[in-house]
Design a protein around this motif. Structure first.
Motif, short mmCIF file in Angstrom:
data_model
loop_
_atom_site.label_atom_id
_atom_site.label_comp_id
_atom_site.label_asym_id
_atom_site.label_seq_id
_atom_site.Cartn_x
_atom_site.Cartn_y
_atom_site.Cartn_z
N LEU A 1 0.83 -1.21 0.00
CA LEU A 1 0.00 0.00 0.00
C LEU A 1 0.86 1.26 0.00
O LEU A 1 0.51 2.27 -0.63
N TYR A 2 2.01 1.22 0.70
CA TYR A 2 2.92 2.35 0.70
C TYR A 2 3.44 2.62 -0.71
O TYR A 2 3.48 3.78 -1.16
N LEU A 3 3.85 1.57 -1.41
CA LEU A 3 4.38 1.76 -2.77
C LEU A 3 3.30 2.29 -3.71
O LEU A 3 3.57 3.15 -4.56
N ILE A 4 2.07 1.80 -3.55
CA ILE A 4 0.97 2.30 -4.38
C ILE A 4 0.71 3.77 -4.07
O ILE A 4 0.55 4.60 -4.98
N ALA A 5 0.67 4.11 -2.78
CA ALA A 5 0.43 5.50 -2.40
C ALA A 5 1.55 6.41 -2.90
O ALA A 5 1.30 7.52 -3.38
N ARG A 6 2.79 5.94 -2.80
CA ARG A 6 3.95 6.76 -3.18
C ARG A 6 3.99 7.02 -4.68
O ARG A 6 4.31 8.14 -5.10
N PHE A 7 3.69 5.99 -5.48
CA PHE A 7 3.90 6.13 -6.93
C PHE A 7 2.61 6.30 -7.73
O PHE A 7 2.66 6.71 -8.89
N VAL A 8 1.47 5.97 -7.13
CA VAL A 8 0.21 6.11 -7.84
C VAL A 8 -0.69 7.13 -7.16
O VAL A 8 -1.32 7.95 -7.83
N GLY A 9 -0.73 7.09 -5.84
CA GLY A 9 -1.54 8.06 -5.11
C GLY A 9 -2.28 7.43 -3.96
O GLY A 9 -2.59 6.23 -3.97
N ALA A 10 -2.57 8.25 -2.96
CA ALA A 10 -3.24 7.75 -1.75
C ALA A 10 -4.64 7.23 -2.06
O ALA A 10 -5.10 6.25 -1.46
N THR A 11 -5.33 7.87 -2.99
CA THR A 11 -6.68 7.42 -3.33
C THR A 11 -6.67 6.01 -3.89
O THR A 11 -7.50 5.17 -3.53
N GLU A 12 -5.73 5.74 -4.78
CA GLU A 12 -5.63 4.39 -5.36
C GLU A 12 -5.23 3.37 -4.30
O GLU A 12 -5.73 2.25 -4.28
#
Length: 341
Positions: free
Chosen positions: A188-199
């Motif tokens: 979830l951290y990697l998704i938030a960092r590179f895609v966004g917190a919403t995703e």
């Protein structure tokens, strides 16, 4: 987010846990797909956020720690660069992690780092990453069950087993997650960092994943050190294990010993790493955790049972030690009614 997918290399080892490897593979493929679910096809006109690939010493099926074969898609020698490398959790046997077992993988990890990749570990995967030397003098986390062994093997790494996720390095390019299922937090951290917190929140909702926002202290079972070789203190610990709830247990220990008070306290702290009163408090909190998990007794009664007449003090101590109030701890860890027999 980059216009093209970020290349994620999941490193497969014979000691790897299939659940972590497969879980990371599925979850990191979710962003950019309908409903956040893998295998459903990409959204029209929207590339996936990550291109996830399983790599290893050689391509082909690899039997993981559980004996389940897992397909390695490409050998690391054929991977010239990537954006993110993740070493999944590995099973560390009673013999411990054998440093130097995978020199080729360690060289490859260093090379990926030199070429700009983030190096990430899930749980005990930090054992392999630490062999690169990149964590020397930096902070990391590891499964709390392996903390002492890791600290002994890599004393120059500042280890924080109570933390869920630790991000280190000048570029924030060294990322480690703690015990077992904290790979959820890593993904979830990697998704938030590179895609966004919403995703990231959407993926968390679709997979019913939770951030471990209370840290890992609530999960850690206190076990006092007994490998110190001080027979007098070991005897005191054995007595205390059965009598920690009595009034004034520290004074009682000292009276039972053959030592002067100052000498006893100095030797106890040197042997266990805790002052006598801190040790007593840890034992009492540990017993309170079991009572909260397994009984419906009110918190005030639990406080009294473990040795505290002042329930307010007990509540403060419990939260300071575990990171959670007693009531919240009970809600998190008690056995649900449907599972009771």
């Amino acid at each position: 987010m980059s216009a093209s997918p970020l290349h994620v290399a999941l490193l497969a080892l014979p000691e790897a846990a299939v659940s972590t490897l497969a879980g990371l593979f599925d979850v990191l493929r979710a962003p950019g797909r309908p409903g956040g679910l893998p295998g459903a096809g990409d959204r029209a006109g929207a590339p996936p956020a990550f291109r996830v690939e399983v790599v290893g010493e050689a391509a082909g099926p690899l039997a993981l720690a559980s004996g389940v074969p897992f397909p390695v898609q490409r050998a690391v020698d054929d991977v010239e660069s990537c954006d993110i490398v993740i070493v999944p959790s590995v099973f560390v046997t009673g013999a411990g992690w054998a440093t130097g077992r995978y020199p080729g993988l360690v060289r490859w990890l260093r090379r990926m780092h030199e070429r700009g990749a983030l190096l990430c570990s899930a749980c005990s995967g930090i054992f392999l990453l630490a062999e690169t030397g990149l964590y020397d003098g930096k902070d990391a986390t590891v499964h709390f069950g392996y903390a002492r062994e890791f600290a002994a093997a890599h004393p120059s790494v500042r280890i924080h087993p109570q933390r869920v996720l630790v991000v280190s390095g000048a570029r924030e390019e060294l990322v480690s997650s703690g015990a077992s299922n904290t790979w959820h937090d890593l993904a979830l951290y990697l998704i938030a960092r590179f895609v966004g917190a919403t995703e990231a929140q959407e993926v968390a909702r679709r997979y019913a994943l939770q951030w471990h926002q209370d840290g890992l202290a609530p999960y850690i079972t206190f076990e006092g050190r007994t490998d110190h070789g001080d027979a007098e203190i070991a005897a005191a610990q054995r007595w205390l294990a059965e009598h920690f709830s009595v009034a004034n247990p520290v004074e009682a220990m000292i009276r039972r010993s053959k030592l002067a008070e100052r000498t006893f306290k100095r030797r106890f702290t040197a042997a266990t790493g805790l002052t006598p009163i801190d040790y007593v408090q840890r034992l009492r909190v540990e017993d309170a955790k079991r009572r909260l998990e397994r009984t419906d007794a009110p918190v005030d009664e639990v406080s009294w049972r473990v040795g505290y007449e002042d329930a307010a003090f007990f509540r403060r101590l419990f939260k300071r030690t575990t990171g959670m109030a007693p009531g919240a701890y009970r809600r998190r860890f008690s056995i649900p009614e449907f599972a009771r027999r």
